[in-house]
Motif scaffolding. Structure first.
Motif, PDB file in Angstrom:
ATOM      1  N   TRP A  86      35.544  32.984  45.879  1.00  9.66           N
ATOM      2  CA  TRP A  86      36.144  34.288  45.602  1.00  9.66           C
ATOM      3  C   TRP A  86      35.187  35.399  45.987  1.00  9.66           C
ATOM      4  O   TRP A  86      33.976  35.321  45.752  1.00  9.66           O
ATOM      5  N   SER A  87      35.740  36.436  46.574  1.00  8.88           N
ATOM      6  CA  SER A  87      34.990  37.652  46.845  1.00  8.88           C
ATOM      7  C   SER A  87      35.925  38.830  46.609  1.00  8.88           C
ATOM      8  O   SER A  87      37.080  38.808  47.050  1.00  8.88           O
ATOM      9  N   ARG A  88      35.431  39.832  45.923  1.00  4.78           N
ATOM     10  CA  ARG A  88      36.260  41.017  45.665  1.00  4.78           C
ATOM     11  C   ARG A  88      36.461  41.843  46.917  1.00  4.78           C
ATOM     12  O   ARG A  88      37.500  42.482  47.089  1.00  4.78           O
ATOM     13  N   THR A  89      35.475  41.839  47.812  1.00  7.20           N
ATOM     14  CA  THR A  89      35.508  42.758  48.958  1.00  7.20           C
ATOM     15  C   THR A  89      35.720  42.078  50.305  1.00  7.20           C
ATOM     16  O   THR A  89      36.201  42.721  51.240  1.00  7.20           O
ATOM     17  N   GLU A  90      35.358  40.792  50.426  1.00  8.19           N
ATOM     18  CA  GLU A  90      35.477  40.101  51.709  1.00  8.19           C
ATOM     19  C   GLU A  90      36.287  38.823  51.509  1.00  8.19           C
ATOM     20  O   GLU A  90      35.760  37.798  51.087  1.00  8.19           O
ATOM     21  N   VAL A  91      37.558  38.891  51.844  1.00  6.05           N
ATOM     22  CA  VAL A  91      38.450  37.759  51.628  1.00  6.05           C
ATOM     23  C   VAL A  91      38.412  36.849  52.852  1.00  6.05           C
ATOM     24  O   VAL A  91      38.559  37.301  53.987  1.00  6.05           O
ATOM     25  N   ASP A  92      38.197  35.568  52.609  1.00  4.66           N
ATOM     26  CA  ASP A  92      38.148  34.584  53.679  1.00  4.66           C
ATOM     27  C   ASP A  92      39.502  34.549  54.403  1.00  4.66           C
ATOM     28  O   ASP A  92      40.535  34.308  53.764  1.00  4.66           O
ATOM     29  N   PRO A  93      39.533  34.763  55.725  1.00  3.36           N
ATOM     30  CA  PRO A  93      40.814  34.682  56.450  1.00  3.36           C
ATOM     31  C   PRO A  93      41.515  33.332  56.273  1.00  3.36           C
ATOM     32  O   PRO A  93      42.747  33.263  56.266  1.00  3.36           O
ATOM     33  N   ALA A  94      40.733  32.260  56.125  1.00  5.17           N
ATOM     34  CA  ALA A  94      41.339  30.943  55.915  1.00  5.17           C
ATOM     35  C   ALA A  94      42.058  30.876  54.571  1.00  5.17           C
ATOM     36  O   ALA A  94      43.079  30.180  54.438  1.00  5.17           O
ATOM     37  N   LEU A  95      41.551  31.588  53.561  1.00  4.75           N
ATOM     38  CA  LEU A  95      42.231  31.652  52.272  1.00  4.75           C
ATOM     39  C   LEU A  95      43.565  32.378  52.427  1.00  4.75           C
ATOM     40  O   LEU A  95      44.600  31.923  51.917  1.00  4.75           O
ATOM     41  N   GLY A 139      36.811  29.132  37.197  1.00  4.94           N
ATOM     42  CA  GLY A 139      35.573  29.717  36.685  1.00  4.94           C
ATOM     43  C   GLY A 139      35.650  29.742  35.170  1.00  4.94           C
ATOM     44  O   GLY A 139      36.532  29.124  34.568  1.00  4.94           O
ATOM     45  N   THR A 140      34.737  30.442  34.527  1.00  3.56           N
ATOM     46  CA  THR A 140      34.854  30.646  33.095  1.00  3.56           C
ATOM     47  C   THR A 140      36.073  31.518  32.827  1.00  3.56           C
ATOM     48  O   THR A 140      36.653  32.113  33.750  1.00  3.56           O
ATOM     49  N   TRP A 141      36.457  31.617  31.554  1.00  5.04           N
ATOM     50  CA  TRP A 141      37.629  32.424  31.238  1.00  5.04           C
ATOM     51  C   TRP A 141      37.418  33.880  31.654  1.00  5.04           C
ATOM     52  O   TRP A 141      38.311  34.509  32.239  1.00  5.04           O
ATOM     53  N   ALA A 142      36.236  34.433  31.412  1.00  8.22           N
ATOM     54  CA  ALA A 142      35.963  35.821  31.809  1.00  8.22           C
ATOM     55  C   ALA A 142      36.015  35.976  33.320  1.00  8.22           C
ATOM     56  O   ALA A 142      36.522  36.974  33.852  1.00  8.22           O
ATOM     57  N   GLU A 143      35.489  34.985  34.046  1.00  7.50           N
ATOM     58  CA  GLU A 143      35.506  35.040  35.507  1.00  7.50           C
ATOM     59  C   GLU A 143      36.924  34.936  36.048  1.00  7.50           C
ATOM     60  O   GLU A 143      37.302  35.629  37.001  1.00  7.50           O
ATOM     61  N   ALA A 144      37.730  34.062  35.448  1.00  6.00           N
ATOM     62  CA  ALA A 144      39.115  33.910  35.887  1.00  6.00           C
ATOM     63  C   ALA A 144      39.891  35.204  35.675  1.00  6.00           C
ATOM     64  O   ALA A 144      40.693  35.612  36.538  1.00  6.00           O
ATOM     65  N   ARG A 145      39.686  35.868  34.564  1.00  6.79           N
ATOM     66  CA  ARG A 145      40.355  37.151  34.326  1.00  6.79           C
ATOM     67  C   ARG A 145      39.941  38.180  35.362  1.00  6.79           C
ATOM     68  O   ARG A 145      40.762  38.970  35.839  1.00  6.79           O
ATOM     69  N   LYS A 146      38.659  38.188  35.713  1.00 13.60           N
ATOM     70  CA  LYS A 146      38.187  39.126  36.733  1.00 13.60           C
ATOM     71  C   LYS A 146      38.863  38.844  38.065  1.00 13.60           C
ATOM     72  O   LYS A 146      39.309  39.770  38.761  1.00 13.60           O
ATOM     73  N   MET A 147      38.947  37.573  38.453  1.00 14.74           N
ATOM     74  CA  MET A 147      39.598  37.233  39.713  1.00 14.74           C
ATOM     75  C   MET A 147      41.070  37.639  39.690  1.00 14.74           C
ATOM     76  O   MET A 147      41.611  38.111  40.693  1.00 14.74           O
ATOM     77  N   PHE A 148      41.729  37.430  38.556  1.00 10.09           N
ATOM     78  CA  PHE A 148      43.141  37.786  38.444  1.00 10.09           C
ATOM     79  C   PHE A 148      43.343  39.293  38.601  1.00 10.09           C
ATOM     80  O   PHE A 148      44.276  39.738  39.280  1.00 10.09           O
ATOM     81  N   ARG A 149      42.453  40.078  38.003  1.00 14.66           N
ATOM     82  CA  ARG A 149      42.594  41.540  38.048  1.00 14.66           C
ATOM     83  C   ARG A 149      42.197  42.125  39.393  1.00 14.66           C
ATOM     84  O   ARG A 149      42.743  43.142  39.811  1.00 14.66           O
ATOM     85  N   LYS A 150      41.219  41.519  40.053  1.00 15.25           N
ATOM     86  CA  LYS A 150      40.593  42.157  41.208  1.00 15.25           C
ATOM     87  C   LYS A 150      40.860  41.418  42.520  1.00 15.25           C
ATOM     88  O   LYS A 150      40.031  41.438  43.430  1.00 15.25           O
ATOM     89  N   SER A 151      42.012  40.779  42.620  1.00 13.92           N
ATOM     90  CA  SER A 151      42.402  40.093  43.859  1.00 13.92           C
ATOM     91  C   SER A 151      43.769  40.619  44.289  1.00 13.92           C
ATOM     92  O   SER A 151      44.797  39.943  44.086  1.00 13.92           O
TER      93      SER A 151
END
Length: 234
Positions: A86-95, A139-151
Motif C-alpha cells: 500500500w502507498s497513499r501517494t504512489e499506486v502500483d499500476p499492477a494493483l 495490517g493492524t486494525w489501525a493500519e487497515a482503517r488508514k488504508m480504507f480512508r486514504k485509498s
C-alpha cells in the motif's frame, strides 16, 4: 520451499531495506517458505485448492516481513492470490490493473459501519454475478482503517461486510477488539459464503496448523529485540 505473491513481496521489501528494523525472533533460523523455525516447518503440508473466488491483498508497511502474517496463508492455498504494497501517494499500476479486471466483481472487505451512506454494501454475493475479487486490507486494525480512508482508487467498489460471530482463534498478536479476526480467518469465511467449500476448509486447516506450529516455535522466555533491516518507506 513454497512460493507465492506474499513471499515475493517480502523479498522485494528485503531487497529495498536500508535501515534497521527491530523485530523479535530474528535470532531464530527460519524456513524461508513458511517463515516458521525450521523444526516447525509446515511447507510439506500445504495443499493448494481451486476456487472461483480470488483475493487481492493490499499490505501495509512491513506486514509482508512478519512471520505472524496470515495473508501469506491465503496465497499458500490459492496460488492466484495477488499481493501489493500500500502507498497513499504512489499506486502500483499492477494493483490498479488487478482490481479493474473486467471479468470479476471487486469488493473491498471491511465493516459496513465505515462505509459512506451512499456506498453499496453487501453481506452476501448476488446471484448470477461475476466471480468475486475480494480486496483485503492487510495490517493492524489501525493500519487497515488508514488504508480504507486514504485509498481513493478503492472508493468506486462496493464494500463487502462479513459478520463473523465466532471469537477469533488467532492468538499470535493481540487484537484491539475481541471481535476482530485475522486475515486468513476472514478469507476462509468469505470462501465459505461464496460456495468455495473445499478451499474454505483447506484454508481453515492450514491456518489452524500454522497457528499450532507458530506457537510451538515461540521461545519460552521473552526474547530481546534484535536488529534486522527496515524498508526505506512504510
Amino acid at each position: 520451499m513454497t512460493d507465492n505473491a506474499v513471499l515475493r513481496l517480502r523479498q522485494f521489501r528485503l531487497d529495498r531495506a536500508t535501515r534497521p528494523f527491530l523485530a523479535r525472533g530474528c535470532r531464530v533460523a527460519r524456513c524461508q517458505g513458511c517463515l516458521l523455525p525450521h523444526k516447525n516447518c509446515l511447507c510439506d503440508t500445504i495443499r493448494p485448492q481451486q476456487a472461483g473466488s480470488r483475493f487481492c491483498l493490499i499490505m501495509f508497511g512491513a506486514e509482508p516481513l512478519k512471520p505472524s502474517n496470515t495473508g501469506r496463508l491465503i496465497a499458500d492455498i490459492l496460488p492466484d492470490t495477488q499481493a501489493f504494497l500500500w502507498s497513499r501517494t504512489e499506486v502500483d499500476p499492477a494493483l490498479l490493473a488487478a482490481i479493474n479486471d473486467p471479468t470479476r466483481q471487486p469488493y473491498v472487505v471491511f465493516p459496513a459501519s465505515y462505509a459512506d451512506a451512499e456506498r453499496p454494501v453487501f453481506s452476501a454475493l448476488p446471484v448470477g454475478g461475476k466471480p468475486p475479487l475480494f480486496i483485503m486490507l492487510d495490517g493492524t486494525w489501525a493500519e487497515a482503517r488508514k488504508m480504507f480512508r486514504k485509498s481513493p482508487y478503492l472508493n468506486q467498489f462496493p464494500v463487502f461486510s462479513l459478520n463473523v460471530d465466532a471469537a477469533s482463534d488467532y492468538q499470535l498478536r493481540e487484537a484491539s477488539r475481541a471481535e476482530q479476526h485475522c486475515t486468513a480467518e476472514v478469507a476462509a469465511a468469505l470462501l465459505q459464503q461464496a460456495g468455495d467449500l473445499p478451499a474454505a476448509e483447506g484454508l481453515n486447516q492450514h491456518f489452524r496448523y500454522f497457528r499450532q506450529q507458530y506457537l510451538a516455535g515461540k521461545p519460552t522466555r521473552p526474547e530481546a529485540p534484535v536488529t534486522a533491516m527496515q524498508p526505506e518507506s512504510a
